[in-house]
Design a protein around this motif. Structure first.
Motif, mmCIF file in Angstrom:
data_model
loop_
_atom_site.group_PDB
_atom_site.id
_atom_site.type_symbol
_atom_site.label_atom_id
_atom_site.label_comp_id
_atom_site.label_asym_id
_atom_site.label_seq_id
_atom_site.Cartn_x
_atom_site.Cartn_y
_atom_site.Cartn_z
ATOM 1 N N THR A 246 0.840 -1.201 0.000
ATOM 2 C CA THR A 246 0.000 0.000 0.000
ATOM 3 C C THR A 246 0.877 1.253 0.000
ATOM 4 O O THR A 246 1.676 1.462 0.934
ATOM 5 N N PHE A 247 0.723 2.053 -1.049
ATOM 6 C CA PHE A 247 1.429 3.342 -1.132
ATOM 7 C C PHE A 247 0.467 4.424 -0.616
ATOM 8 O O PHE A 247 -0.557 4.701 -1.237
ATOM 9 N N ASN B 124 -1.283 -6.361 -7.419
ATOM 10 C CA ASN B 124 -2.164 -6.242 -6.243
ATOM 11 C C ASN B 124 -1.722 -5.132 -5.287
ATOM 12 O O ASN B 124 -1.801 -5.266 -4.060
ATOM 13 N N ASP B 125 -1.228 -4.038 -5.833
ATOM 14 C CA ASP B 125 -0.791 -2.911 -4.996
ATOM 15 C C ASP B 125 -1.911 -1.872 -4.893
ATOM 16 O O ASP B 125 -2.752 -1.734 -5.788
ATOM 17 N N ARG B 126 -1.889 -1.155 -3.783
ATOM 18 C CA ARG B 126 -2.888 -0.106 -3.545
ATOM 19 C C ARG B 126 -2.176 1.246 -3.447
ATOM 20 O O ARG B 126 -1.178 1.379 -2.722
ATOM 21 N N PHE B 127 -2.706 2.208 -4.197
ATOM 22 C CA PHE B 127 -2.193 3.583 -4.145
ATOM 23 C C PHE B 127 -3.335 4.441 -3.614
ATOM 24 O O PHE B 127 -4.301 4.738 -4.339
ATOM 25 N N VAL B 128 -3.262 4.836 -2.317
ATOM 26 C CA VAL B 128 -4.397 5.457 -1.645
ATOM 27 C C VAL B 128 -3.971 6.781 -1.005
ATOM 28 O O VAL B 128 -2.955 6.835 -0.286
ATOM 29 N N SER B 129 -4.768 7.840 -1.247
ATOM 30 C CA SER B 129 -4.550 9.156 -0.618
ATOM 31 C C SER B 129 -3.090 9.580 -0.720
ATOM 32 O O SER B 129 -2.413 9.839 0.277
ATOM 33 N N MET B 130 -2.628 9.675 -1.916
ATOM 34 C CA MET B 130 -1.203 9.975 -2.131
ATOM 35 C C MET B 130 -1.030 10.914 -3.329
ATOM 36 O O MET B 130 -1.983 11.219 -4.049
ATOM 37 N N TYR C 132 -5.090 -0.880 -7.396
ATOM 38 C CA TYR C 132 -6.207 -0.022 -6.993
ATOM 39 C C TYR C 132 -5.667 1.376 -6.696
ATOM 40 O O TYR C 132 -4.748 1.544 -5.877
ATOM 41 N N PHE C 133 -6.220 2.381 -7.390
ATOM 42 C CA PHE C 133 -5.821 3.779 -7.187
ATOM 43 C C PHE C 133 -7.027 4.536 -6.648
ATOM 44 O O PHE C 133 -8.098 4.539 -7.265
ATOM 45 N N ASN D 19 4.693 3.864 -22.146
ATOM 46 C CA ASN D 19 4.839 2.501 -22.643
ATOM 47 C C ASN D 19 4.546 1.469 -21.556
ATOM 48 O O ASN D 19 5.245 0.456 -21.437
ATOM 49 N N CYS D 20 3.542 1.739 -20.755
ATOM 50 C CA CYS D 20 3.181 0.836 -19.669
ATOM 51 C C CYS D 20 1.961 -0.012 -20.062
ATOM 52 O O CYS D 20 1.227 0.328 -21.012
ATOM 53 N N THR D 21 1.747 -1.074 -19.300
ATOM 54 C CA THR D 21 0.580 -1.919 -19.494
ATOM 55 C C THR D 21 -0.236 -1.929 -18.212
ATOM 56 O O THR D 21 0.284 -2.270 -17.134
ATOM 57 N N ILE D 22 -1.499 -1.504 -18.322
ATOM 58 C CA ILE D 22 -2.381 -1.406 -17.165
ATOM 59 C C ILE D 22 -3.479 -2.470 -17.335
ATOM 60 O O ILE D 22 -4.287 -2.380 -18.263
ATOM 61 N N VAL D 23 -3.510 -3.477 -16.427
ATOM 62 C CA VAL D 23 -4.433 -4.608 -16.572
ATOM 63 C C VAL D 23 -5.289 -4.747 -15.313
ATOM 64 O O VAL D 23 -4.754 -4.760 -14.189
ATOM 65 N N ASP D 24 -6.620 -4.897 -15.498
ATOM 66 C CA ASP D 24 -7.545 -5.159 -14.394
ATOM 67 C C ASP D 24 -7.303 -4.216 -13.208
ATOM 68 O O ASP D 24 -7.212 -4.647 -12.054
ATOM 69 N N THR D 25 -7.194 -2.937 -13.496
ATOM 70 C CA THR D 25 -6.896 -1.948 -12.457
ATOM 71 C C THR D 25 -8.065 -0.983 -12.321
ATOM 72 O O THR D 25 -8.709 -0.623 -13.312
#
Length: 594
Positions: free
Chosen positions: A349-350, A366-372, A388-389, A401-407
């Motif tokens: 969790t970031f 499976n990382d979380r980016f919350v209130s940041m 999860y953002f 050049n990134c790949t964003i999957v099921d986010t």
């Protein structure tokens, strides 16, 4: 009970006045102004016109100070950046020529009142509008209004001054432009970085601190308009229009005000009548001018061009210099970037700020980016899977050049503009933040840039004092040429500025040296043109200065991120050439106002 041959009245027709009669009127007016004395009235007018000139200085600095904030706040893409500076100067250019010419037709005071009112109204209005195009339109009209300040203020004040006082006191008046710059710098320093000084109504209407700054910067203009309502029209203008009685009443007001202040209220104004030639008959005037109209136009244009050359360098440099400091700071900031390669982070969790980082070939699962916050963070060739953002703000941050999957993205400002060459697969964006997320809480440069401008403007003070004290002793042209050459040399040494402290020192030196040339130019312009063309001539000169500002803003702005050599060499060359051209102007120190 008077001699008709000695006195000429307003209603009489005396034919076309010869050049000798015009010279006689100018000499007579000079003697009357000397009898009126220099005292309380001139100092009152000095303060009132100083407020108007201060407003012009504020307008110039407002452009540079609100430019980054306004363009960020209104989501302006890079392709549209810089238009604010150009559009304001464009408005000032048109306004200088329009109001300057109009002041020769309808009067100095009336034109100044109207143009300052236009400036104040649209400056105030611009602080509330939300769209960038509407904001540009308001600032352009605000610039159009304030464009008339310089040509009218100096023409107006010069016509209340005796010959021996004119150079010194017009130079003192120039100091208000510096005061305007100091006021704008101090207010920007005190207000803009305080992001908390803001309010919003939903996400559609935002009133940030830079808008408060715009409102505060309109106050000198409002004060000038109020004070101007108590000032009379120029008596020299009245005489040029053939309004004998109105001119006499203003001159008597000047005399009586000054005598009361000296403790001599019983002293009588001895001028009972003013000998003035009748205005030129329109038909005769047209015939006399039609002999060679092209030559007359070319003569006036060439004289205006001579005045323009020394002045054209200043505005471009004043807008460009804050960008130089910002680029120096940005280079230093970029040198401290942290690089992360081939990292793999799972179930983390970031909830803290990531700043000035580059993440390459990373894998986030499976990382979380919350209130940041992301500030100046770039993800390159990285993969985000089942992340999860929530409540995320990204300032100057991108996914390349990134790949964003099921986010899942919720309440973030991450949109298509943040993804460069990236693939977004089976991902959801909900309740995205609208508008640009602007904050100065983390701005490492805001205070510093405003403080630098404050120091640079304050450095003008010694030059202002020296030019005021020496203007009538050394002479206008000597001050002009010497100041231009010295400031050209100091500008050249900006090339060798490799640190902020060195650039700041050179800025202060340049400002201190160049202001004497600026003041000399204002004095010469006011004295060079006759009363019926003084506003027009001054307006033309000032309009060319603003044209140079538009070109300087575009040219310097496009080059500052590439090289500083070309802008510096260009400015130095113009300074030296302008000084040499300025020496061709006639010496006006001993002239009476024609």
């Amino acid at each position: 009970g008077h001699d008709d041959e000695d006195e000429i009245y307003e209603g009489e027709y005396q034919g076309v006045p010869h050049e000798a009669e015009e010279e006689e009127l100018a000499q007579q007016y000079e003697l009357i102004i000397q009898e009126c004395g220099h005292g309380r009235f001139q100092w009152q007018l000095f303060l009132v016109l100083g407020l108007a000139l201060m407003s012009d200085g504020v307008e110039v600095f407002v452009v540079g100070f609100v430019l980054p904030s306004a363009e960020t706040d209104m989501c302006v893409p890079n392709s549209g950046a810089g238009w604010l500076g150009s559009i304001v100067y464009l408005g000032m250019m048109v306004g200088a020529f329009f109001w300057g010419g109009l002041s020769d037709k309808v009067g100095r005071r009336q034109c100044l009142l109207v143009c300052m009112s236009v400036n104040g109204f649209f400056a105030f209005l611009s602080s509330f509008v939300q769209g960038y195009s509407t904001f540009l339109f308001c600032r352009m009209l605000s610039g159009f209004g304030i464009g008339g300040a310089v040509p009218i203020v100096f023409s107006y004040f010069a016509e209340f001054l005796a010959r021996e006082k004119r150079g010194e006191h017009l130079s003192w008046l120039c100091m208000f432009w510096m005061i305007g710059g100091i006021y704008a710098s101090a207010m920007a320093w005190a207000i803009i970085p305080h992001y908390g000084w803001s309010f919003s109504m939903g996400s559609a209407y935002q009133f940030h601190s830079w808008r408060v700054f715009v409102v505060v910067c309109a106050l000198p203009c409002v004060c000038a308009v109020v004070a101007l309502t108590f000032m009379p029209e120029s008596p020299r203008y009245y005489l040029e229009m053939g309004k004998h009685d109105e001119a006499w009443m203003v001159l008597k007001q000047i005399h009586d005000t000054n005598m009361r202040a000296r403790g001599e209220p019983e002293k009588v104004f001895t001028v009972n009548r003013i000998k003035i030639p009748k205005q030129l008959d329109e038909l005769v005037e047209m015939q006399s001018e039609s002999a060679n109209p092209a030559a007359k136009v070319l003569f006036q244009a060439s004289r205006g061009a001579e005045l323009f050359c020394p002045a054209c360098r200043y505005y471009g440099l004043s807008v460009w210099f804050p960008d130089v400091i910002k680029h120096l700071q940005a280079d230093e900031y970029a040198s401290r970037v942290k690089n992360h390669r081939n990292e793999r982070i799972e179930d983390f969790t970031f909830n803290f700020t990531l700043e000035n980082q580059v993440h390459s070939n990373g894998l986030f699962i499976n990382d979380r980016f919350v209130s940041m916050k992301f500030k100046s963070v770039t993800f390159k060739d990285s993969t985000f899977q089942n992340c999860y953002f929530e409540d995320v703000t990204s300032l100057g941050s991108f996914f390349k050049n990134c790949t964003i999957v099921d986010t899942f993205f919720y309440n973030t400002d991450i949109d298509d503009s943040k993804f460069i060459g990236s693939s977004v697969i089976n991902s959801t964006f909900a309740h995205n933040k609208t508008g640009c997320q602007i904050t100065f809480d983390d701005d490492y440069s805001a205070y510093w840039v405003y403080f630098i401008n404050f120091l640079g403007t304050l450095a003008v003070l010694p030059g202002n004092i020296v030019s005021a004290l020496l203007m009538d002793k050394v002479g206008r042209l000597s001050m002009l040429g010497g100041s231009m050459v010295l400031s050209g040399i100091s500008c050249f040494f900006l090339w060798f500025g490799t640190s902020e402290s060195m650039m700041i020192a050179m800025l202060c030196l340049y400002n201190g040296l160049s202001i004497s040339a600026w003041n000399s130019l204002d004095v010469v312009t006011a004295e060079l043109y006759p009363t019926d063309r003084r506003g027009t001539g001054f307006g033309f000169c000032n309009a060319m200065c603003k044209l140079a500002a538009v070109l300087g803003n575009l040219i310097f702005g496009s080059l500052v991120g590439i090289t500083k050599a070309i802008p510096i060499l260009l400015a130095s060359s113009v300074l030296v050439c302008g000084g040499l051209v300025g020496l061709r102007l006639p010496d006006t120190r001993a002239n009476v106002l024609m």
